[in-house]
Write a protein that holds these residues in place. Sequence first.
Motif, PDB file in Angstrom:
ATOM      1  N   TYR A 242       0.813  -1.226   0.000  1.00 30.36           N
ATOM      2  CA  TYR A 242       0.000   0.000   0.000  1.00 30.36           C
ATOM      3  C   TYR A 242       0.846   1.276   0.000  1.00 30.36           C
ATOM      4  O   TYR A 242       0.339   2.349   0.282  1.00 30.36           O
ATOM      5  CB  TYR A 242      -0.951   0.048   1.200  1.00 30.36           C
ATOM      6  N   GLN A 257     -12.930  -5.345  -6.726  1.00 29.99           N
ATOM      7  CA  GLN A 257     -12.217  -6.552  -6.310  1.00 29.99           C
ATOM      8  C   GLN A 257     -12.858  -7.167  -5.074  1.00 29.99           C
ATOM      9  O   GLN A 257     -13.087  -8.364  -5.004  1.00 29.99           O
ATOM     10  CB  GLN A 257     -10.745  -6.223  -6.038  1.00 29.99           C
ATOM     11  N   ARG A 258     -13.154  -6.318  -4.096  1.00 25.58           N
ATOM     12  CA  ARG A 258     -13.759  -6.834  -2.861  1.00 25.58           C
ATOM     13  C   ARG A 258     -15.276  -6.820  -2.917  1.00 25.58           C
ATOM     14  O   ARG A 258     -15.936  -7.327  -2.024  1.00 25.58           O
ATOM     15  CB  ARG A 258     -13.275  -6.009  -1.669  1.00 25.58           C
ATOM     16  N   ASN A 260     -17.368  -4.460  -2.387  1.00 24.85           N
ATOM     17  CA  ASN A 260     -18.016  -3.645  -1.353  1.00 24.85           C
ATOM     18  C   ASN A 260     -18.432  -2.321  -1.975  1.00 24.85           C
ATOM     19  O   ASN A 260     -17.804  -1.282  -1.760  1.00 24.85           O
ATOM     20  CB  ASN A 260     -17.054  -3.400  -0.184  1.00 24.85           C
TER      21      ASN A 260
ATOM     22  N   ASP B 400     -13.809 -10.806  -0.499  1.00 26.64           N
ATOM     23  CA  ASP B 400     -13.104  -9.921   0.428  1.00 26.64           C
ATOM     24  C   ASP B 400     -11.910 -10.622   1.097  1.00 26.64           C
ATOM     25  O   ASP B 400     -10.781 -10.115   1.033  1.00 26.64           O
ATOM     26  CB  ASP B 400     -14.103  -9.387   1.472  1.00 26.64           C
ATOM     27  N   VAL B 403      -9.143 -11.181  -1.616  1.00 25.16           N
ATOM     28  CA  VAL B 403      -8.333 -10.009  -1.980  1.00 25.16           C
ATOM     29  C   VAL B 403      -7.357  -9.685  -0.851  1.00 25.16           C
ATOM     30  O   VAL B 403      -6.194  -9.335  -1.092  1.00 25.16           O
ATOM     31  CB  VAL B 403      -9.232  -8.790  -2.292  1.00 25.16           C
ATOM     32  N   HIS B 404      -7.837  -9.847   0.384  1.00 25.82           N
ATOM     33  CA  HIS B 404      -6.973  -9.584   1.547  1.00 25.82           C
ATOM     34  C   HIS B 404      -5.700 -10.431   1.488  1.00 25.82           C
ATOM     35  O   HIS B 404      -4.605  -9.939   1.771  1.00 25.82           O
ATOM     36  CB  HIS B 404      -7.764  -9.904   2.826  1.00 25.82           C
ATOM     37  N   TRP B 406      -3.891 -11.559  -1.040  1.00 26.03           N
ATOM     38  CA  TRP B 406      -2.798 -11.087  -1.895  1.00 26.03           C
ATOM     39  C   TRP B 406      -2.458  -9.619  -1.709  1.00 26.03           C
ATOM     40  O   TRP B 406      -1.333  -9.192  -1.958  1.00 26.03           O
ATOM     41  CB  TRP B 406      -3.024 -11.422  -3.363  1.00 26.03           C
ATOM     42  N   LYS B 407      -3.422  -8.824  -1.263  1.00 22.43           N
ATOM     43  CA  LYS B 407      -3.115  -7.404  -1.052  1.00 22.43           C
ATOM     44  C   LYS B 407      -2.263  -7.230   0.199  1.00 22.43           C
ATOM     45  O   LYS B 407      -1.286  -6.496   0.209  1.00 22.43           O
ATOM     46  CB  LYS B 407      -4.420  -6.617  -0.892  1.00 22.43           C
TER      47      LYS B 407
END
Lengths: 292, 445
Positions: A242, A257-258, A260, B400, B403-404, B406-407
């Motif tokens: 990040y 991607q998520r 939301n 969710d 993605v967590h 790999w992010k």
Amino acid sequence: MPKFLTNINAISWYFLMPVLFIHFFVIAFPSILSLLLCLTDWNGFGKINYVGLENFEELFRDRIFKKAVYHNFIWTIMFLTIPVIVALIIAYLLTGIKRGQLFYRLVYFFPYILASIVNCLIWRYIFHPKHGLGGWFENQGIDFLSKSPFAMKETALYAVAWVDMWHFWGFLVIIYLTGMYQVDESLYEAADIEGATKFQKFRYITIPMIRPIFILSLIIIIIWSVPTFDYVYILTMGGPAYSSEVVANHLYSQAFQRMNVGYASTIGVMMFFYVGIIVGFFALLRRLGWEV
Amino acid sequence: MEGMMNKIFNFFLSFVLTAFFATSTFAATKVVWWMESDATTDPVVQEFFVDAFNAEHDDIELEVVFKEDINDTIRPALLSGSGPDIFDTPGASYIKIYQDAGLVKSLQEYADQYGWQDKLLEWAYNSGVFNGELYSIPKNYETMIYFYNKTLFEENGWSLPNNLEEVEALAAKIKAKGMNPYAYGSTGWQPTHEHLVGNYFNTYAGPDNVYKALIGEKKWTDPEFVESIELLRKHMVDDGYWSGGLETYYSLGWDDFNGEFVNRESAMLMIGTWGFNVTATNFAESSDDWDWAALPILHPQAGDKPNYQLATGGTMSVNAASKNPEAAAKVIDWILSDRARVLNVTGQLGYGAWLMPLHYEDSDFDPNIDPRQKRFLTEFAEATGTGNYGYTTWTFYPNDPGVHIWKDMEVVWAGDITPLEFMEESQRLWDKARADDALVPVGKR
């Protein structure tokens, strides 16, 4: 014919109407919808549940969002300084060039007309640790750029901003140059008679005279910095860790991607308010008599 | 004269009506399929599926529209009640969302009618079953393995590792030779990290534990998962197993790391089975030979035999708004019913795409198939058939938490959070997904 159709004052409004109509459905309506969606937990497809201000509470706890806001701030500061200063100097120097000026203008402006993906690929290859400058320096026995700046969390944001600034500053050169050509030549002649140096003419004639266009460029930079996305997405996807994540990138990740979408709308609303504050600030300056 | 006109008119009318009813009755039903575009795959699919299907059928006309980023394209189409009859998705987690929103049609009646449960491998069939009904069919299956430079291994007297100790000893020997143990990189595809996370979960924590965590009988914060992540962190950051270090790993793309592997800069390539094609192609131009092996088990709790992680690479489903679902089902059944045809197509694509999870038999294979490829297909079927399989994150994780993985793995590698904090966030997202009924089917182990 009804009078309202021939009213000369209203004609311009009729011509604006089609654009306003399209604008409403493409921009305004989704924006209003987004304002409502930020109060829901919608995933983009199914049922929409009202969750009140839960998304906003989550947003203020979200460490990635805070990081992204900070990165956007850094990004804005960088764009308000480096390309502006460089573009002002280059534009001023270009006003003194009579032969070949068009060539320089073309060269400086060229990155701006390239697609962002092309710019990004060029710089990705330049900074490639094996096939780019790093590899070349290594062959010379010099340990320089052996690691891509896009791959290090300490430098990723600055490296991406560098690429975007490289593409952007030529645009500023052109608009500053346009402003400079509108300055009355007699002012410079008077300054020459008074024995002013080149720097003094730049500081006391050029800068004040191009102020409206200069302020406009600052507004553009501040506003365009808010939704900055493509260069970050292509070069680093917000990483590593990040370190180059910006707000629009975070919004994209949450929405696509998520899944939301409700939460992503909350981020969008915050961006909208931020831009609103900036525009309001400049509107206030104008009201106070500033030439902006 | 008037009589003549009437005759002409009647003739004309009857001609038009006959033509109208004839075309209405005998016109082929059109089935449109939106498929993820790929420059290599598209012409093969067009020739061996689309053209072949149309040549065999007069009643149905199949049209495949190849699209970039199908997931972004299909979303607005489905939401607006339009779109194709059949469409591709990246995986089961997307199907779950479409199914919840009523955008995808249940295929259960067609599955019963055509016997799809018997045609597909059990785990693959189950991956498309939501609330007891079939909604999607995997287009491709894949797993994680590693390729190695066989010539290099023979020259140096290295043997394939079977446990953590042997993996680390081999890595030290490879590094002593000035090479990297593994080639890999994430430029252009950040989710590459999840391949590594899944490998460590399944070979260190073990598939039984992963299964229990997937169905909620275990916490992701349990020590075996935290230790898996810590081991991955150590191998990536401290030991620099992948392409020499974290920063290089972040800087390399698909061509870079494949080149690194074939050029002897790295001795092994830990990747999905989609790597068969490029590995075979690259080594064909090299004097070195290659082979593959299942991932070594890194902890006894992961079992005593190598496991293959289950993964589906893309699925096909029928649009709930399709006006021709029967015809669409017939198209799907035509594809599922000819194993040799599927193997012919996937064989042309290096078994990296359209490797449908069917019950292949020896006689289905082309006699010219690369024996290493055939060994994979048969060993995978045998191992998974006896329940010796693991789970990939991209097939069995909801969006969710997926993605967590790999992010946020990058955040662990950066040292900003600990493996335990990483797994705590994972557990929080799993709890949320479970509460939201967003889990994808796992199938009973």
